[in-house]
Design an enzyme around this catalytic site. Sequence first.
Site, PDB file in Angstrom:
ATOM      1  N   CYS A  82       0.808  -1.221  -0.072  1.00 31.54           N
ATOM      2  CA  CYS A  82      -0.082  -0.136  -0.010  1.00 31.54           C
ATOM      3  C   CYS A  82       0.914   1.359  -0.181  1.00 31.54           C
ATOM      4  O   CYS A  82       0.775   2.140  -0.964  1.00 31.54           O
ATOM      5  CB  CYS A  82      -0.967   0.096   1.287  1.00 31.54           C
ATOM      6  SG  CYS A  82      -2.270  -1.498   1.241  1.00 31.54           S
ATOM      7  N   HIS A 142      -2.134   6.780   4.465  1.00 28.12           N
ATOM      8  CA  HIS A 142      -1.373   5.718   4.586  1.00 28.12           C
ATOM      9  C   HIS A 142       0.264   5.884   4.294  1.00 28.12           C
ATOM     10  O   HIS A 142       0.831   5.199   3.795  1.00 28.12           O
ATOM     11  CB  HIS A 142      -1.901   4.471   4.013  1.00 28.12           C
ATOM     12  CG  HIS A 142      -1.160   3.081   4.756  1.00 28.12           C
ATOM     13  ND1 HIS A 142      -0.967   1.869   4.101  1.00 28.12           N
ATOM     14  CD2 HIS A 142      -0.774   2.864   5.844  1.00 28.12           C
ATOM     15  CE1 HIS A 142      -0.229   0.980   4.987  1.00 28.12           C
ATOM     16  NE2 HIS A 142      -0.279   1.663   6.228  1.00 28.12           N
TER      17      HIS A 142
END
Length: 391
Positions: A82, A142
């Site tokens: 991610c 993130h």
Amino acid sequence: MSAIAENQENVAPKDPAKAPSAPHWPVPLKRPAGAPNILVVLFDDVGFSDFGCYGSSIRTPTIDALAGSGLRYSGFHTTAMCSTTRAALLTGRNHHAVGMGCLANFDSGFPGYRGKISPDAGTLAEMLRPHGWRNYMVGKWHVVPLTQSGPAGPFDGWPLGRGFDRYYGFMDAETDQFAPELVRDNTHIDPPGTFETGYHLTSDLVDQSIRMLAEHQADAPDAPWLMWLALGACHAPHQAPQELIRAYDAQFAQGWDAERAQRLERQKALGLVPPDTELPPRNDGVPPWDTLAEPERRVFTRLQSAYAGMLEHADIQLGRLMQFLEASGMQDDTLVLVLSDNGASQEGAWLASSTPWGHTTCARRTWLKSSRASTTSAGRLRTPIFRMAGR
């Protein structure tokens, strides 16, 4: 009378026309000729064959229509995780070179692995802003350590500190789709609804995207915009309306062996893979579907149905955003990119019946076989991507 007052009386008023300084207004930024709006739709943990236009049996009519109006790519590679892919996309640079050699959840103390995009690495939003773009970020961030994502910051690594004008979303890798941990701009907030009231994060993120773009059009219609929409779908937890999930049970009851073979044949027909492509053996540890007991089959079928339901739900919400762009007249001036940050997740392994994503690892890897190293497996490195350009 004081000397100061006497001097002031003897000073003749200045002629404004002959004043040594004059008011100045900088020339406002104007939209560069031919500059498009940019919509980036970033899915999470969606495998190479998961969109209908990439061979899936999952219903994604909005995504398929976008792909049919644009260019579809078959060789797009990610960095398999991610944070790393997001850092590379935001900066256009190798993720190690910008401080994100691993997940944002880990800070090793070494320059390439700080879990935060280096301040020396400009983001796309920071590069577009001087040219007149207004930048909006919605969804998963993130790319900042969890130790820096609390209510006291520091905020230099948050979206508003990296070139975005507005933000609505969540800071970590994942969040509950019915009860998410949300941030608006630089402030943690409560979600606007609950499971009992019908709330779902994907719907909320699209609602916020539509609102931001509607307000942009009303207030600055001549300014180009960047909308970075990073959905939680289809990262765990896989949560969707029950009717969408149950609708896939019969479809996936055939098992992952049949599903893999069918997806490969559809990809051949679509021209996404060479016609002589063969399926590799199953991933290590994955048994043949027909060797599973009936209770196991029901569990694994439902887990894949939950994944499919979540993806279809996201497609439905994306359809609302595209309808808004068309109705507002902005679609023809918008470049749309749809992609995934990495391929099918290996988290949980194939027997992780206590986690909602284990089985989908197996069913979502078609001819792309995984290796033991999650950061180098082909199934995680290659993902769907396409673009649709306006006029």
